[in-house]
Motif scaffolding. Structure first.
Motif, mmCIF file in Angstrom:
data_model
loop_
_atom_site.group_PDB
_atom_site.id
_atom_site.type_symbol
_atom_site.label_atom_id
_atom_site.label_comp_id
_atom_site.label_asym_id
_atom_site.label_seq_id
_atom_site.Cartn_x
_atom_site.Cartn_y
_atom_site.Cartn_z
ATOM 1 N N LEU A 1 0.833 -1.198 0.000
ATOM 2 C CA LEU A 1 0.000 0.000 0.000
ATOM 3 C C LEU A 1 0.869 1.249 0.000
ATOM 4 C CD1 LEU A 1 -2.569 -1.060 2.711
ATOM 5 C CD2 LEU A 1 -3.039 -0.807 0.276
ATOM 6 N N HIS A 2 0.442 2.254 -0.761
ATOM 7 C CA HIS A 2 1.165 3.512 -0.864
ATOM 8 C C HIS A 2 0.175 4.662 -0.980
ATOM 9 C CE1 HIS A 2 4.624 1.070 -2.144
ATOM 10 N NE2 HIS A 2 3.793 0.490 -2.956
ATOM 11 N N VAL A 3 0.569 5.820 -0.511
ATOM 12 C CA VAL A 3 -0.161 7.051 -0.826
ATOM 13 C C VAL A 3 0.652 7.730 -1.916
ATOM 14 C CG1 VAL A 3 -0.902 9.314 -0.020
ATOM 15 C CG2 VAL A 3 -1.122 7.337 1.477
ATOM 16 N N THR B 75 -2.819 4.536 -18.849
ATOM 17 C CA THR B 75 -1.532 4.719 -18.182
ATOM 18 C C THR B 75 -1.599 5.936 -17.257
ATOM 19 O OG1 THR B 75 -0.384 3.791 -20.090
ATOM 20 C CG2 THR B 75 0.953 5.034 -18.541
ATOM 21 N N PHE B 76 -0.998 5.776 -16.075
ATOM 22 C CA PHE B 76 -0.990 6.839 -15.080
ATOM 23 C C PHE B 76 0.422 7.070 -14.571
ATOM 24 C CE2 PHE B 76 -5.387 5.880 -15.137
ATOM 25 C CZ PHE B 76 -6.027 7.036 -14.731
ATOM 26 N N LYS B 77 0.687 8.330 -14.204
ATOM 27 C CA LYS B 77 1.920 8.657 -13.498
ATOM 28 C C LYS B 77 1.645 8.474 -12.008
ATOM 29 C CE LYS B 77 3.583 12.112 -16.753
ATOM 30 N NZ LYS B 77 3.949 13.532 -16.942
ATOM 31 N N LEU B 78 2.526 7.751 -11.322
ATOM 32 C CA LEU B 78 2.490 7.633 -9.871
ATOM 33 C C LEU B 78 3.561 8.579 -9.348
ATOM 34 C CD1 LEU B 78 2.207 3.763 -9.375
ATOM 35 C CD2 LEU B 78 0.387 5.454 -9.592
ATOM 36 N N ILE B 79 3.123 9.645 -8.697
ATOM 37 C CA ILE B 79 4.018 10.733 -8.328
ATOM 38 C C ILE B 79 4.173 10.789 -6.809
ATOM 39 C CG2 ILE B 79 4.343 13.241 -8.404
ATOM 40 C CD1 ILE B 79 2.439 13.169 -10.903
ATOM 41 N N CYS B 80 5.418 10.848 -6.369
ATOM 42 C CA CYS B 80 5.741 11.143 -4.972
ATOM 43 C C CYS B 80 6.048 12.625 -4.913
ATOM 44 C CB CYS B 80 6.963 10.347 -4.519
ATOM 45 S SG CYS B 80 6.713 8.564 -4.542
ATOM 46 N N ASP B 81 5.487 13.320 -3.930
ATOM 47 C CA ASP B 81 5.750 14.757 -3.808
ATOM 48 C C ASP B 81 7.187 15.045 -3.400
ATOM 49 O OD1 ASP B 81 3.153 15.097 -4.573
ATOM 50 O OD2 ASP B 81 2.463 15.974 -2.689
ATOM 51 N N LYS C 286 13.080 13.371 -4.139
ATOM 52 C CA LYS C 286 14.131 12.351 -4.171
ATOM 53 C C LYS C 286 13.629 11.026 -4.752
ATOM 54 C CE LYS C 286 14.172 10.316 0.473
ATOM 55 N NZ LYS C 286 14.932 10.212 1.716
ATOM 56 N N TYR C 287 12.310 10.910 -4.938
ATOM 57 C CA TYR C 287 11.726 9.715 -5.550
ATOM 58 C C TYR C 287 11.336 10.026 -6.993
ATOM 59 C CZ TYR C 287 11.443 7.919 -0.803
ATOM 60 O OH TYR C 287 11.757 7.504 0.455
ATOM 61 N N THR C 288 11.501 9.052 -7.855
ATOM 62 C CA THR C 288 11.179 9.254 -9.267
ATOM 63 C C THR C 288 9.703 8.974 -9.533
ATOM 64 O OG1 THR C 288 11.784 6.977 -9.815
ATOM 65 C CG2 THR C 288 13.508 8.651 -10.031
ATOM 66 N N THR C 289 9.180 9.623 -10.552
ATOM 67 C CA THR C 289 7.812 9.376 -11.019
ATOM 68 C C THR C 289 7.817 8.124 -11.882
ATOM 69 O OG1 THR C 289 7.236 11.714 -10.933
ATOM 70 C CG2 THR C 289 5.939 10.334 -12.422
ATOM 71 N N GLN C 290 6.794 7.292 -11.697
ATOM 72 C CA GLN C 290 6.667 6.075 -12.491
ATOM 73 C C GLN C 290 5.445 6.190 -13.382
ATOM 74 O OE1 GLN C 290 6.668 2.501 -10.013
ATOM 75 N NE2 GLN C 290 7.413 3.770 -8.345
#
Length: 128
Positions: free
Chosen positions: A81-83, A95-101, A104-108
């Motif tokens: 599980l992730h937010v 297709t969706f971008k999974l973005i961390c705000d 330092k983390y890359t968008t997938q």
């Protein structure tokens, strides 16, 4: 008095677990429009969504809102599980971008078959 059972969900990059807690949250402090919804209270852990969300923030998640679109959602994938912030890829409807705000983390970019939306984050609370 209306109560919500709190589900303590540890949402991190990588190792995740989910356990039920007996702690109850009062729904009285939430806005009127949220009272009729079936909501889950969660505790966020991890730095992937900083500065928007920090470890210890209390999240209110609407598990009936599972249609992927732009916004912040709890998702489940092969790692747990992730937010994450979802953003549709305009050139491909599946297709969706999974973005961390946190930068330092890359968008997938992932297909709809690679994740499931658990619910939309409708509110977050932080101790001052």
């Amino acid at each position: 008095m209306n109560k919500l059972t709190q589900f303590v969900i540890f949402l991190t990059q990588g190792i995740n677990n989910c356990k039920r807690s007996n702690e109850m949250l009062s729904i009285e402090e939430f806005s009127e429009d949220l009272r009729s919804q079936s909501l889950i209270g969660c505790t966020h852990q991890g730095d992937a969504m900083e500065p928007t969300l920090r470890t210890g923030d209390k999240l209110i998640v609407d598990p009936s809102d599972v249609i992927p679109r732009a916004g912040v959602f709890v998702i489940q994938d092969q790692f747990g599980l992730h937010v994450q912030r979802l953003e549709p890829v305009l050139t491909n409807k599946t297709t969706f971008k999974l973005i961390c705000d946190n930068e330092k983390y890359t968008t997938q970019e992932v297909g709809l078959e690679d994740f499931q939306v658990v619910g939309r984050v409708v509110s977050a609370f932080r101790k001052m």
